[in-house]
Design an enzyme around this catalytic site. Structure first.
Site, PDB file in Angstrom:
ATOM      1  N   TRP A 149      44.032   4.587  46.209  1.00 23.39           N
ATOM      2  CA  TRP A 149      43.545   3.281  45.776  1.00 23.39           C
ATOM      3  C   TRP A 149      44.341   2.128  46.359  1.00 23.39           C
ATOM      4  CZ3 TRP A 149      47.476   0.655  43.644  1.00 23.39           C
ATOM      5  CH2 TRP A 149      48.493   1.384  43.015  1.00 23.39           C
ATOM      6  N   ASN A 150      45.578   2.377  46.798  1.00 19.56           N
ATOM      7  CA  ASN A 150      46.416   1.237  47.199  1.00 19.56           C
ATOM      8  C   ASN A 150      46.043   0.673  48.564  1.00 19.56           C
ATOM      9  OD1 ASN A 150      47.423   3.614  48.345  1.00 19.56           O
ATOM     10  ND2 ASN A 150      49.524   2.888  48.354  1.00 19.56           N
ATOM     11  N   LYS A 173      36.563  11.738  49.668  1.00 16.95           N
ATOM     12  CA  LYS A 173      36.704  11.639  48.219  1.00 16.95           C
ATOM     13  C   LYS A 173      37.574  10.421  47.932  1.00 16.95           C
ATOM     14  CE  LYS A 173      39.163  12.278  45.181  1.00 16.95           C
ATOM     15  NZ  LYS A 173      39.768  11.189  44.285  1.00 16.95           N
ATOM     16  N   PRO A 174      36.938   9.228  47.755  1.00 14.23           N
ATOM     17  CA  PRO A 174      37.726   8.015  47.487  1.00 14.23           C
ATOM     18  C   PRO A 174      38.391   8.081  46.109  1.00 14.23           C
ATOM     19  CG  PRO A 174      35.464   7.492  48.173  1.00 14.23           C
ATOM     20  CD  PRO A 174      35.504   8.945  47.847  1.00 14.23           C
ATOM     21  N   ALA A 175      39.446   7.290  45.960  1.00  9.09           N
ATOM     22  CA  ALA A 175      40.096   7.163  44.649  1.00  9.09           C
ATOM     23  C   ALA A 175      39.123   6.591  43.638  1.00  9.09           C
ATOM     24  CB  ALA A 175      41.327   6.268  44.764  1.00  9.09           C
ATOM     25  N   GLY A 227      48.454  10.390  48.672  1.00  8.90           N
ATOM     26  CA  GLY A 227      48.611  10.144  47.245  1.00  8.90           C
ATOM     27  C   GLY A 227      50.006  10.531  46.805  1.00  8.90           C
ATOM     28  N   SER A 228      50.150  10.816  45.536  1.00  8.93           N
ATOM     29  CA  SER A 228      51.472  11.096  44.975  1.00  8.93           C
ATOM     30  C   SER A 228      51.968  12.472  45.405  1.00  8.93           C
ATOM     31  CB  SER A 228      51.425  11.030  43.449  1.00  8.93           C
ATOM     32  OG  SER A 228      50.729  12.150  42.922  1.00  8.93           O
ATOM     33  N   GLU A 249      50.256  13.152  52.995  1.00  7.13           N
ATOM     34  CA  GLU A 249      51.039  11.917  53.085  1.00  7.13           C
ATOM     35  C   GLU A 249      51.262  11.493  51.651  1.00  7.13           C
ATOM     36  OE1 GLU A 249      52.025   8.390  52.453  1.00  7.13           O
ATOM     37  OE2 GLU A 249      50.001   7.911  53.149  1.00  7.13           O
ATOM     38  N   CYS A 283      53.403   3.474  49.567  1.00 11.01           N
ATOM     39  CA  CYS A 283      54.365   4.557  49.761  1.00 11.01           C
ATOM     40  C   CYS A 283      55.412   4.201  50.807  1.00 11.01           C
ATOM     41  CB  CYS A 283      53.646   5.846  50.133  1.00 11.01           C
ATOM     42  SG  CYS A 283      52.441   5.643  51.454  1.00 11.01           S
ATOM     43  N   GLU A 385      60.610   6.658  42.925  1.00  9.35           N
ATOM     44  CA  GLU A 385      59.746   5.699  43.593  1.00  9.35           C
ATOM     45  C   GLU A 385      59.288   4.655  42.571  1.00  9.35           C
ATOM     46  OE1 GLU A 385      55.911   5.845  46.606  1.00  9.35           O
ATOM     47  OE2 GLU A 385      56.037   7.325  44.992  1.00  9.35           O
TER      48      GLU A 385
END
Length: 481
Positions: A149-150, A173-175, A227-228, A249, A283, A385
């Site tokens: 999403w960022n 597959k979008p957020a 993502g995370s 990533e 990130c 983070e």
């Protein structure tokens, strides 16, 4: 859940509205701005059926034709960048200038991918006593691209562009926080005349159910995830008995080192950019700043002045440079880290708390841009983070000490170095355990450079000449005449 589904599912060349829908919320006002269809396992299987059926024909399509679709989409994105930026800002919250910059960078990524498709070459090995050899590169197969999403535009376009250029059908597959900008961009790509099944999109508020259905099927040959770290490592654990190419990533905890010979004015401007871009929700965002003690106070004063000049608010308001955080959990994490740091002796230089807008329409999760001094390694902010607008500053005395502090993390995505002595900078570059390093550059992510991390920040690379290799397989051919 919204009662009316929206046509945000692209399956086998058709945009469909099926099943329930979920609301998409403006993070500045917390008001719904639209809805998206909520795909489930059945949609995932249908999308993979279509992608598998389209694979061979797309793989056999010449690279120039594949690249033509990407170049046409890039041109359309540029032409519509103002309109698309407004949508991105409403959905994500970032300032309009940042949103438009992200879209233009995404267009560059599509063009880079188009050119890389032409250069996805193998090689001929020297002849031996038995004969020559060939190394051929072929598309890996259907790809699942999971995007965050960022940076919902640039990350989507980078993954989809590289996959399509390599000859791979892709399922995006979008957020769930940002499905609308993804849908708008994928509509542009599909309108270039892509064959049915080559591009699919599945919006969902149930990502685990959808992704598990795809991971269980051996026809899915590649996963590209941003993502995370927690979710990325979970993807690896959920692959079961199917071994497939996986690009990850993931999280970062980016340090910056400012040496004594740095240009302090330029360094301060770069550091504030690297920290507060996208409200620190990146990130690659700068988290930890290590400054040589001889210039620490002077640099901190410059950073304080530039940070205090940042303006918080709605991203579509003139002059706003820092928008809201994406949700309450993000703000709570920032507050927890700041409170812990202060409790353990850190000093608040500027900011330090929530931002109160004074406008009842702005009910989002805003945080003051914050700078903390006298930060020590045991504090949470030195170990976790942040993903928010807080910069942690500490002094160092020796160059090797700064590098050791920078490397003291499980993450290894991005780092920053500011200085003018080439030998000193080069020694730091050689020792820093990070995949992306900006030298006097607060924005080191470029289409022509490989992007990815070391350690728990990821594996494989996107971008650069290395990027398209992650979407291909190498075949060794031994020839005997």
């Amino acid at each position: 859940m919204s009662a009316t589904p929206a046509a945000t599912l692209l399956v086998d060349g058709n945009w469909i509205a099926d099943g329930p829908a979920f609301d998409v919320v403006d993070p500045a006002s917390l008001e719904p701005i639209g809805s998206a269809s909520d795909a489930g396992a059945e949609h995932a299987r249908a999308a993979l059926d279509a992608a598998s059926a389209a694979f061979r024909e797309w793989a056999d399509t010449d690279p120039e034709t594949r690249g033509g679709h990407l170049r046409a989409a890039a041109a359309a994105i540029r032409a519509r960048s103002s309109e698309l930026a407004r949508l991105l800002t409403r959905e994500n919250g970032k300032p309009l200038a940042e949103a438009r910059g992200e879209l233009l960078n995404g267009a560059r990524m599509l063009e880079w991918a188009a050119e890389e498709g032409r250069r996805a070459n193998g090689r001929v090995t020297p002849s031996s006593a038995a004969g020559p050899g060939l190394v051929l590169r072929s598309p890996v197969g259907p790809v699942l691209a999971i995007t965050p999403w960022n940076f919902p535009a640039s990350m989507l376009l980078r993954k989809v562009g590289l996959a399509l250029a390599a000859g791979c059908p892709v399922i995006a597959k979008p957020a769930e926080q940002t499905p609308l900008i993804a849908t708008a961009l994928l509509e542009i790509l599909q309108e270039t005349g892509l064959p049915a099944g080559v591009l699919q999109s599945l919006t969902t508020s149930r990502p685990a159910e959808l992704v598990d259905a795809l991971l269980a099927d051996g026809r899915l040959r590649k996963v590209s995830f941003t993502g995370s770290t927690e979710v990325g490592l979970g993807l690896l654990r959920r692959t079961g008995s199917v071994l497939r190419r996986t690009s990850l990533e993931m999280g970062g905890h980016s340090p910056a080192i400012v040496f004594a010979d740095a240009d302090l004015e330029a360094a301060a401007a770069g550091l504030v950019t690297a920290k507060f871009f996208n409200a620190g929700q990146s990130c690659t965002a700068l988290n930890r700043l290590y400054v040589h003690r001889s210039v620490h106070d002077d640099l901190l004063a410059l950073i304080e002045k530039k940070t205090a000049a940042l303006r918080v608010g709605r991203g579509d308001t003139d002059g706003v440079t820092v928008g809201p955080l994406i949700d309450a959990a993000g703000l709570a994490k920032v507050e927890r880290q700041v409170a812990d740091a202060v409790e353990h002796g850190a000093r608040v230089v500027v900011g330090g708390s929530r931002w109160e807008p004074g406008d009842p329409a702005l009910r989002g999760h805003f945080c003051q841009p914050t700078v903390l001094a006298d930060v020590t390694p045991e504090m949470l902010i030195s170990r976790e983070e942040t993903f928010g607008p807080v910069l942690a500053v500490a002094a160092f005395d020796h160059d090797d000490e700064a590098v050791d502090l920078a490397n003291a993390t499980e993450y290894g995505l991005a780092a920053y170095v500011f200085g003018t002595d080439l030998r000193r900078v080069w020694r730091a570059l050689d020792r820093l355990d990070f995949g992306v390093i900006g030298v006097n550059d607060p924005a080191p992510v470029r289409p022509e450079l490989p992007f990815g991390g070391q350690k728990n920040s990821g594996q494989e690379r996107e971008g650069g000449s290395e990027g398209i290799e992650a979407y291909t397989e190498a075949k060794a051919v031994a020839l005997r005449f």
